[in-house]
Scaffold this motif. Sequence first.
Motif, PDB file in Angstrom:
ATOM      1  N   TRP A   1       0.825  -1.202   0.000  1.00  0.00           N
ATOM      2  CA  TRP A   1       0.000   0.000   0.000  1.00  0.00           C
ATOM      3  C   TRP A   1       0.859   1.252   0.000  1.00  0.00           C
ATOM      4  O   TRP A   1       0.504   2.265  -0.572  1.00  0.00           O
ATOM      5  N   TYR A   2       2.041   1.148   0.673  1.00  0.00           N
ATOM      6  CA  TYR A   2       2.918   2.320   0.772  1.00  0.00           C
ATOM      7  C   TYR A   2       3.417   2.731  -0.604  1.00  0.00           C
ATOM      8  O   TYR A   2       3.381   3.895  -0.965  1.00  0.00           O
ATOM      9  N   GLN A   3       3.835   1.718  -1.379  1.00  0.00           N
ATOM     10  CA  GLN A   3       4.339   2.013  -2.734  1.00  0.00           C
ATOM     11  C   GLN A   3       3.253   2.654  -3.578  1.00  0.00           C
ATOM     12  O   GLN A   3       3.508   3.588  -4.314  1.00  0.00           O
ATOM     13  N   ARG A   4       2.028   2.136  -3.431  1.00  0.00           N
ATOM     14  CA  ARG A   4       0.910   2.655  -4.217  1.00  0.00           C
ATOM     15  C   ARG A   4       0.651   4.119  -3.859  1.00  0.00           C
ATOM     16  O   ARG A   4       0.389   4.941  -4.717  1.00  0.00           O
ATOM     17  N   ARG A   5       0.777   4.414  -2.530  1.00  0.00           N
ATOM     18  CA  ARG A   5       0.527   5.777  -2.103  1.00  0.00           C
ATOM     19  C   ARG A   5       1.606   6.729  -2.589  1.00  0.00           C
ATOM     20  O   ARG A   5       1.320   7.820  -3.052  1.00  0.00           O
ATOM     21  N   VAL A   6       2.856   6.294  -2.489  1.00  0.00           N
ATOM     22  CA  VAL A   6       3.964   7.130  -2.960  1.00  0.00           C
ATOM     23  C   VAL A   6       3.836   7.333  -4.457  1.00  0.00           C
ATOM     24  O   VAL A   6       3.974   8.434  -4.967  1.00  0.00           O
ATOM     25  N   HIS A   7       3.501   6.254  -5.161  1.00  0.00           N
ATOM     26  CA  HIS A   7       3.316   6.344  -6.606  1.00  0.00           C
ATOM     27  C   HIS A   7       2.182   7.313  -6.936  1.00  0.00           C
ATOM     28  O   HIS A   7       2.292   8.113  -7.845  1.00  0.00           O
ATOM     29  N   GLY A   8       1.114   7.239  -6.134  1.00  0.00           N
ATOM     30  CA  GLY A   8      -0.033   8.133  -6.334  1.00  0.00           C
ATOM     31  C   GLY A   8       0.356   9.585  -6.174  1.00  0.00           C
ATOM     32  O   GLY A   8      -0.069  10.448  -6.934  1.00  0.00           O
ATOM     33  N   LYS A   9       1.202   9.866  -5.189  1.00  0.00           N
ATOM     34  CA  LYS A   9       1.663  11.235  -4.949  1.00  0.00           C
ATOM     35  C   LYS A   9       2.481  11.732  -6.131  1.00  0.00           C
ATOM     36  O   LYS A   9       2.307  12.849  -6.592  1.00  0.00           O
ATOM     37  N   GLN A  10       3.387  10.857  -6.602  1.00  0.00           N
ATOM     38  CA  GLN A  10       4.238  11.239  -7.731  1.00  0.00           C
ATOM     39  C   GLN A  10       3.386  11.452  -8.979  1.00  0.00           C
ATOM     40  O   GLN A  10       3.626  12.376  -9.755  1.00  0.00           O
ATOM     41  N   TRP A  11       2.370  10.611  -9.129  1.00  0.00           N
ATOM     42  CA  TRP A  11       1.480  10.727 -10.285  1.00  0.00           C
ATOM     43  C   TRP A  11       0.758  12.063 -10.232  1.00  0.00           C
ATOM     44  O   TRP A  11       0.662  12.775 -11.218  1.00  0.00           O
ATOM     45  N   TYR A  12       0.283  12.412  -9.031  1.00  0.00           N
ATOM     46  CA  TYR A  12      -0.444  13.671  -8.872  1.00  0.00           C
ATOM     47  C   TYR A  12       0.491  14.852  -9.110  1.00  0.00           C
ATOM     48  O   TYR A  12       0.104  15.867  -9.660  1.00  0.00           O
ATOM     49  N   GLN A  13       1.754  14.683  -8.703  1.00  0.00           N
ATOM     50  CA  GLN A  13       2.753  15.732  -8.891  1.00  0.00           C
ATOM     51  C   GLN A  13       2.921  16.041 -10.382  1.00  0.00           C
ATOM     52  O   GLN A  13       3.003  17.194 -10.785  1.00  0.00           O
ATOM     53  N   ARG A  14       2.967  14.985 -11.175  1.00  0.00           N
ATOM     54  CA  ARG A  14       3.126  15.156 -12.635  1.00  0.00           C
ATOM     55  C   ARG A  14       1.851  15.713 -13.261  1.00  0.00           C
ATOM     56  O   ARG A  14       1.868  16.312 -14.310  1.00  0.00           O
ATOM     57  N   ARG A  15       0.728  15.458 -12.575  1.00  0.00           N
ATOM     58  CA  ARG A  15      -0.588  15.783 -13.108  1.00  0.00           C
ATOM     59  C   ARG A  15      -0.982  17.245 -12.845  1.00  0.00           C
ATOM     60  O   ARG A  15      -1.910  17.754 -13.441  1.00  0.00           O
ATOM     61  N   VAL A  16      -0.299  17.902 -11.884  1.00  0.00           N
ATOM     62  CA  VAL A  16      -0.670  19.256 -11.495  1.00  0.00           C
ATOM     63  C   VAL A  16      -0.766  20.168 -12.705  1.00  0.00           C
ATOM     64  O   VAL A  16       0.155  20.281 -13.498  1.00  0.00           O
ATOM     65  N   HIS A  17      -1.932  20.810 -12.832  1.00  0.00           N
ATOM     66  CA  HIS A  17      -2.202  21.654 -13.984  1.00  0.00           C
ATOM     67  C   HIS A  17      -1.659  23.050 -13.785  1.00  0.00           C
ATOM     68  O   HIS A  17      -2.093  23.759 -12.886  1.00  0.00           O
ATOM     69  N   GLY A  18      -0.725  23.429 -14.601  1.00  0.00           N
ATOM     70  CA  GLY A  18      -0.153  24.766 -14.621  1.00  0.00           C
ATOM     71  C   GLY A  18      -0.237  25.530 -13.328  1.00  0.00           C
ATOM     72  O   GLY A  18       0.445  25.226 -12.362  1.00  0.00           O
ATOM     73  N   ASP A  19      -1.108  26.543 -13.295  1.00  0.00           N
ATOM     74  CA  ASP A  19      -1.207  27.409 -12.133  1.00  0.00           C
ATOM     75  C   ASP A  19      -2.402  27.078 -11.254  1.00  0.00           C
ATOM     76  O   ASP A  19      -2.833  27.911 -10.468  1.00  0.00           O
ATOM     77  N   SER A  20      -2.968  25.861 -11.379  1.00  0.00           N
ATOM     78  CA  SER A  20      -4.157  25.514 -10.612  1.00  0.00           C
ATOM     79  C   SER A  20      -3.863  25.506  -9.114  1.00  0.00           C
ATOM     80  O   SER A  20      -3.091  24.686  -8.612  1.00  0.00           O
ATOM     81  N   LYS A  21      -4.481  26.445  -8.398  1.00  0.00           N
ATOM     82  CA  LYS A  21      -4.281  26.578  -6.961  1.00  0.00           C
ATOM     83  C   LYS A  21      -4.806  25.330  -6.244  1.00  0.00           C
ATOM     84  O   LYS A  21      -4.209  24.859  -5.277  1.00  0.00           O
ATOM     85  N   PHE A  22      -5.914  24.806  -6.745  1.00  0.00           N
ATOM     86  CA  PHE A  22      -6.560  23.624  -6.163  1.00  0.00           C
ATOM     87  C   PHE A  22      -5.584  22.445  -6.129  1.00  0.00           C
ATOM     88  O   PHE A  22      -5.401  21.805  -5.095  1.00  0.00           O
ATOM     89  N   ASN A  23      -4.938  22.164  -7.265  1.00  0.00           N
ATOM     90  CA  ASN A  23      -4.021  21.032  -7.349  1.00  0.00           C
ATOM     91  C   ASN A  23      -2.804  21.210  -6.454  1.00  0.00           C
ATOM     92  O   ASN A  23      -2.287  20.245  -5.903  1.00  0.00           O
ATOM     93  N   LYS A  24      -2.356  22.440  -6.315  1.00  0.00           N
ATOM     94  CA  LYS A  24      -1.205  22.707  -5.450  1.00  0.00           C
ATOM     95  C   LYS A  24      -1.566  22.412  -3.997  1.00  0.00           C
ATOM     96  O   LYS A  24      -0.764  21.849  -3.244  1.00  0.00           O
TER      97      LYS A  24
END
Length: 166
Positions: A1-24
Amino acid sequence: WYQRRVHGKQWYQRRVHGDSKFNKIVLRRLFMSKINRPPLSIARLVRNMKKAGNADKTVVCVGTITNDIRIFDVPKMTICALRVTEKARERILKAGGEIITFDQLALRAPTGKNTLMIQGPRKARTAERHFGAAGRPGSHVKPFTRSKGRKFESARGRRESRGYKK
């Protein structure tokens, strides 16, 4: 589960849309410690959903959503959370609601449009009661005492017979 969570964080990091305050904000909260991601009860969720204009929004909670037996009827709602306890999940789905993950949310609302971000109460931990200076006049800090009897931390400043009483 830990790997999945870390992977999820990294995935979200790559996914952050430009200047979207919400994603930050979501990304910052994903990397927070467990103390800073307090659980959110269904009661608090329902209270926020009852406010004008919130009924059709997707609730986003970077943390755990827990059940609350004090609330009787749960309205239909769409929730995105890291974790939902078994009973809470059961009640939300029974009410015709929907529980989605953060990757599903990223596809539905890439910039956080029509979402409602809610956090649980951070200061609700029992440890918070002891933070500060116990015994200082005006402070309501709970001291770490061995017992609550006459002989324990109830002398100077607490009784007239022991110097003074504040």
